[in-house]
Design an enzyme around this catalytic site. Structure first.
Site, PDB file in Angstrom:
ATOM      1  N   ASP A 145      -4.599   1.395  -1.985  1.00 24.25           N
ATOM      2  CA  ASP A 145      -5.140   0.161  -1.819  1.00 24.25           C
ATOM      3  C   ASP A 145      -5.322  -0.773  -3.083  1.00 24.25           C
ATOM      4  O   ASP A 145      -5.091  -2.117  -3.181  1.00 24.25           O
ATOM      5  CB  ASP A 145      -6.603   0.269  -1.276  1.00 24.25           C
ATOM      6  CG  ASP A 145      -6.571   0.680   0.362  1.00 24.25           C
ATOM      7  OD1 ASP A 145      -5.485   0.547   0.743  1.00 24.25           O
ATOM      8  OD2 ASP A 145      -7.561   0.920   0.675  1.00 24.25           O
ATOM      9  N   GLU A 196      -5.702   7.268  -1.150  1.00 25.96           N
ATOM     10  CA  GLU A 196      -5.716   5.941  -0.548  1.00 25.96           C
ATOM     11  C   GLU A 196      -6.313   4.796  -1.159  1.00 25.96           C
ATOM     12  O   GLU A 196      -5.864   3.750  -1.210  1.00 25.96           O
ATOM     13  CB  GLU A 196      -6.557   6.123   0.908  1.00 25.96           C
ATOM     14  CG  GLU A 196      -5.695   7.071   2.206  1.00 25.96           C
ATOM     15  CD  GLU A 196      -4.401   6.686   2.085  1.00 25.96           C
ATOM     16  OE1 GLU A 196      -4.035   5.505   2.411  1.00 25.96           O
ATOM     17  OE2 GLU A 196      -3.479   7.902   2.353  1.00 25.96           O
ATOM     18  N   HIS A 239       0.937  -1.135   0.071  1.00 26.78           N
ATOM     19  CA  HIS A 239      -0.101  -0.174   0.091  1.00 26.78           C
ATOM     20  C   HIS A 239       0.840   1.150  -0.150  1.00 26.78           C
ATOM     21  O   HIS A 239       0.642   2.115  -0.767  1.00 26.78           O
ATOM     22  CB  HIS A 239      -0.834   0.282   1.170  1.00 26.78           C
ATOM     23  CG  HIS A 239      -1.648   1.256   1.309  1.00 26.78           C
ATOM     24  ND1 HIS A 239      -2.935   1.568   0.955  1.00 26.78           N
ATOM     25  CD2 HIS A 239      -1.026   2.507   2.087  1.00 26.78           C
ATOM     26  CE1 HIS A 239      -3.354   2.838   1.452  1.00 26.78           C
ATOM     27  NE2 HIS A 239      -2.353   3.361   1.930  1.00 26.78           N
ATOM     28  N   GLU A 240       1.892   1.172   0.928  1.00 28.79           N
ATOM     29  CA  GLU A 240       2.697   2.462   0.917  1.00 28.79           C
ATOM     30  C   GLU A 240       3.432   2.602  -0.486  1.00 28.79           C
ATOM     31  O   GLU A 240       3.742   3.741  -1.025  1.00 28.79           O
ATOM     32  CB  GLU A 240       3.824   2.123   2.122  1.00 28.79           C
ATOM     33  CG  GLU A 240       3.244   2.293   3.352  1.00 28.79           C
ATOM     34  CD  GLU A 240       2.229   3.578   3.710  1.00 28.79           C
ATOM     35  OE1 GLU A 240       2.918   4.778   3.444  1.00 28.79           O
ATOM     36  OE2 GLU A 240       1.325   3.591   4.483  1.00 28.79           O
TER      37      GLU A 240
HETATM   38 ZN   LIG Z   1      -1.881   5.227   2.590  1.00 32.12          ZN
END
Ligand SMILES: [Zn+2]
Length: 414
Positions: A359, A355, A277-278
């Site tokens: 994801d 985000e 995710h990062e």
């Molecule tokens: Zn994030």
């Protein structure tokens, strides 16, 4: 009374009313959903954990209301109440030059503003965080942190401030362009020195030793085409049991940092998903985009300041009698948040969009189900509420509400 005084008071009143209204909605919504775990989580999170998250969020939100009120009153005291006027008079003629006096005025005002927040910060750390079992920081470490943060702010902020005030005075009509360039340079410098010089002042960083985890992560980095100059574990547990993972630095100094608390609570597969995710943020260029927005915003802000600075009413309407570059800059720093509060939901929305994209990237490169498990664990461990008020969330949340985020991941994982 000057018309700008009325505009300022109206904007301050509107912002404060909106802040309190949002917080109260949030509390009411959480309490209304406290009795039952939301259906989507009923097999994943127990009732006790759900209720702990509700109580924790309510306690934090109540403190936030108090903080909004205190900050609004402090701003009034500094401006119309004559606080800045008093400080400006106090520094006048005390130092060698107007430049140093200006820097001293701004630093002393900002330090006073920060000092006003200390009692609430103490309450948050030693009462709320402690009551819910998150606080690990000792009073001694707290004081040491405060001391180091102030010293660091003076060491970095002092020269920046002197440079900016000098440019404002010496560069003529287009000073704001020069200040903007200096501001960008300063930000890039701080990012570059953060991993090696700043972060180690507060935490210990050790290379990741778990060979199995390391191999998994290196394979993931390879797959994503990401070059990091090291994988580190940070002793976050000396302050709090909240967990996290992040990147820092850029170019060759880029590091991946895991909080020890995160490694302790998540499985290898879940850690891999969190890291993916990062990496998604990096690969989708979110960090660069965010910086571009920040720089564009600061250019606009500096241009606005350049216009306001020349208007005598800007000072007098805000309770300051002397027109100096330092008082203009200080007033602008203190007062502009009142006028930009309504930008908050736009920035939050942009962040939530990022985000979702990160994801999605994680679902493609690791597994969506592992990320879902990790998120559920993180929500439970951090006592994050599963039932935020939708309007409060739309206004403030940098991350989408758990339900929506996990529903999206479930869609891609099947
Ligand atoms: Zn994030």
């Amino acid at each position: 009374m000057h018309v700008f005084t009325l505009i300022f008071l109206a904007a301050l009143g509107l912002t404060l009313t909106l802040q309190i209204w949002l917080s109260r909605r949030h509390i009411a919504h959480i309490l209304a959903h406290k009795a039952q775990v939301p259906a989507a989580f009923s097999d994943k999170i127990g009732l006790a954990a759900h209720q702990k998250a509700a109580d924790y969020t309510v306690a934090k939100t109540q403190t936030a209301i108090l903080q909004h009120v205190i900050e609004a009153l402090a701003l009034l005291a500094f401006t119309l109440g004559g606080g800045l006027e008093f400080l400006a008079q106090a520094w006048q003629g005390r130092l060698d030059s107007p430049l140093w006096e200006g820097a001293a005025l701004i630093l002393s005002a900002l330090i006073l503003m920060a000092a006003i927040d200390i009692p609430l910060s103490l309450y948050r750390t030693f009462v709320i965080e402690a009551r819910f079992g998150f606080n690990k920081i000792t009073p001694k470490l707290y004081v040491l942190d405060l001391f180091k943060q102030t010293a660091l702010a003076l060491a970095l902020g002092g020269p920046l401030l002197l440079g900016v005030l000098w440019l404002m005075g010496a560069m003529g009509e287009y000073w704001w362009l020069y200040v903007w360039l200096a501001w960008m340079g300063f930000n890039l410098l701080v990012i570059a020195i953060y991993p090696t010089f700043i972060a180690p002042l507060f935490n210990k960083f050790q290379p990741l030793e778990d060979a199995q985890l390391k191999a998994r992560i290196e394979a993931l980095l390879e797959k994503c085409g990401f070059h990091a100059s090291g994988l580190f574990v940070m002793d976050g547990s000396k302050r709090s049991s909240h967990g996290n993972a992040y990147f820092s630095g850029f170019g060759k100094t880029k590091r991946i940092v895991f909080f020890d608390t995160l490694l302790k609570n998540l499985s290898t597969e879940e850690i891999e998903a969190v890291l993916a995710h990062e990496l998604g943020h990096f690969k989708r260029r979110h960090i660069v985009k965010r910086m571009a927005w920040l720089f564009a915003g600061s250019l606009v802000a500096l241009w606005v300041l350049a216009q306001l600075m020349q208007a005598p009413w800007f000072y007098s309407a805000l309770g300051v009698s002397t027109q100096t570059t330092a008082s203009a800059l200080l007033l602008f720093i203190l007062v502009s948040p009142v006028f930009t509060f309504l930008l908050q939901p736009l920035l939050a929305r942009l962040s939530r969009q990022h985000e979702f994209e990160a994801d999605q990237y994680a679902a493609q490169t690791a597994t969506a189900s592992a990320l879902i498990q990790a998120l559920v664990k993180l929500y439970e461990d951090n006592a994050s509420t599963l039932t935020p008020d939708p309007v409060h969330s739309a206004f403030y949340d940098s991350h989408p509400p758990a339900g929506i985020r996990i529903a999206r991941l479930q869609m891609v994982s099947t």
